[in-house]
Design an enzyme around this catalytic site. Structure first.
Site, PDB file in Angstrom:
ATOM      1  CB  SER A 126       0.169   9.733  -6.002  1.00  0.00           C
ATOM      2  OG  SER A 126      -1.195   9.994  -5.851  1.00  0.00           O
ATOM      3  CD  GLU A 131      -0.822   6.446 -10.750  1.00  0.00           C
ATOM      4  OE1 GLU A 131      -1.682   5.705 -10.236  1.00  0.00           O
ATOM      5  OE2 GLU A 131      -0.553   7.580 -10.299  1.00  0.00           O
ATOM      6  CG  HIS A 139      -2.569   4.955  -6.337  1.00  0.00           C
ATOM      7  ND1 HIS A 139      -2.294   5.676  -7.484  1.00  0.00           N
ATOM      8  CD2 HIS A 139      -2.554   5.842  -5.316  1.00  0.00           C
ATOM      9  CE1 HIS A 139      -2.127   6.958  -7.161  1.00  0.00           C
ATOM     10  NE2 HIS A 139      -2.280   7.082  -5.860  1.00  0.00           N
TER      11      HIS A 139
END
Length: 296
Positions: A109, A203, A270
């Site tokens: 992330s 992602e 996630h």
């Protein structure tokens, strides 16, 4: 690419927060897991500080990262949580000692920034669940972290999603990427990376479809999407419509902007099933109905 030394039982590992603030109870299971692997977690002085949204001031978060990078007894650095914040401190880091003696950086992330920045030094990193995520992570998610860090072989087999653009011809190249919003945020900066002849993983979470399109268009305009060997799309979570429908879903948007092989629904992002990926490592993708991804 340089592979940092693999871990062995008894090694010290750093625990720090460079982004969103974290409470001690959130990482208890993660710490226990590291100890079960024989590792000795060393928690940064400012890991649980609070400064609004962030885990302490920029100076405090930078201090912990710098200390763990410079401490030769620390063999890997685990990040507690993502969110946002690492971008605010990256330009204050002195990478001299890290480049002399690299160590594993473990997270995803917001930590995509560090994966990219360190890729430019020719050093591998590990895209993987952060400590706050261990309680909800699948067994395989956590186990693949251990395998990667302790030098065990890593490979995955996934079914070919029907929307994938894949003809079964084997593809190889260095794996790069991470969170799409972060890749978009670093374009034109010193952390930006060369994507030519690479395999790109992406992602994301909680974005509007038009913003997803905007990020890919921006990367394309910057010349980042030319010459890719393939694209691995992880989990796109809560990619949603705005007030007016965009007219295409996220898979259709993806295929519009890439002209190379594209595979969908790799188990990373996630979600609970968030498998570890060695960024900077040469990988080979092969197979027809099932794609095998080998880390070489």
């Amino acid at each position: 690419m340089i592979t940092p030394p693999y871990l062995t039982s008894g090694d010290k590992v750093g625990i720090i927060s460079t982004a969103k603030r974290t409470e001690p109870h959130e990482i208890e299971q993660g710490i226990a897991t590291l100890k079960s692997w024989g590792l000795e977690p060393v928690i940064g002085e400012n890991a649980f500080n609070e400064y609004g949204f962030l885990a302490g001031t920029d100076a405090e978060r930078l201090s912990d990262l710098q200390q763990m990078l410079d401490d030769e007894s620390i063999r890997a650095i685990f990040f507690t949580k993502g969110g946002y914040g690492t971008l605010r401190i990256i330009d204050g880091i002195d990478w001299t000692k890290f480049r002399e003696k690299p160590k594993w950086l473990v997270g995803y992330s917001d930590i995509t920034l560090l994966h990219c920045h360190v890729h430019n030094f020719g050093v591998e990193t590990l895209h993987a669940v952060m400590l706050q995520g261990y309680p909800k992570a699948s067994f395989d998610s956590v186990e693949t972290i251990r395998k990667a860090l302790f030098g065990e072989s890593l490979s995955y087999e996934i079914p070919v999603h029907p929307k994938s653009r894949w003809n079964g011809e084997a593809v190889g190249g260095k794996l790069i990427g991470g969170n799409l919003s972060m890749l978009y945020a670093i374009v034109g900066s010193v952390s930006d990376i060369d994507m030519q002849n690479k395999i790109l993983f992406i992602e994301d979470i909680d974005e509007y479809l038009y913003h997803y399109d905007r990020m890919l268009v921006s990367l394309k305009r910057a010349g980042k999407l030319k010459g890719l060997k393939a694209v691995i799309v992880g989990q796109m979570v809560d990619i949603k419509e705005s007030t007016l429908p965009w007219g295409k879903n996220d898979r259709e948007i993806t295929l519009e902007h890439f002209d190379c092989p594209v595979i969908f629904d790799f188990p990373a992002g996630h979600v609970a099933d968030n498998r570890a990926l060695v960024m900077g490592r040469e990988i080979r993708m092969s197979g027809s109905a099932t794609i095998k991804i080998d880390f070489l």
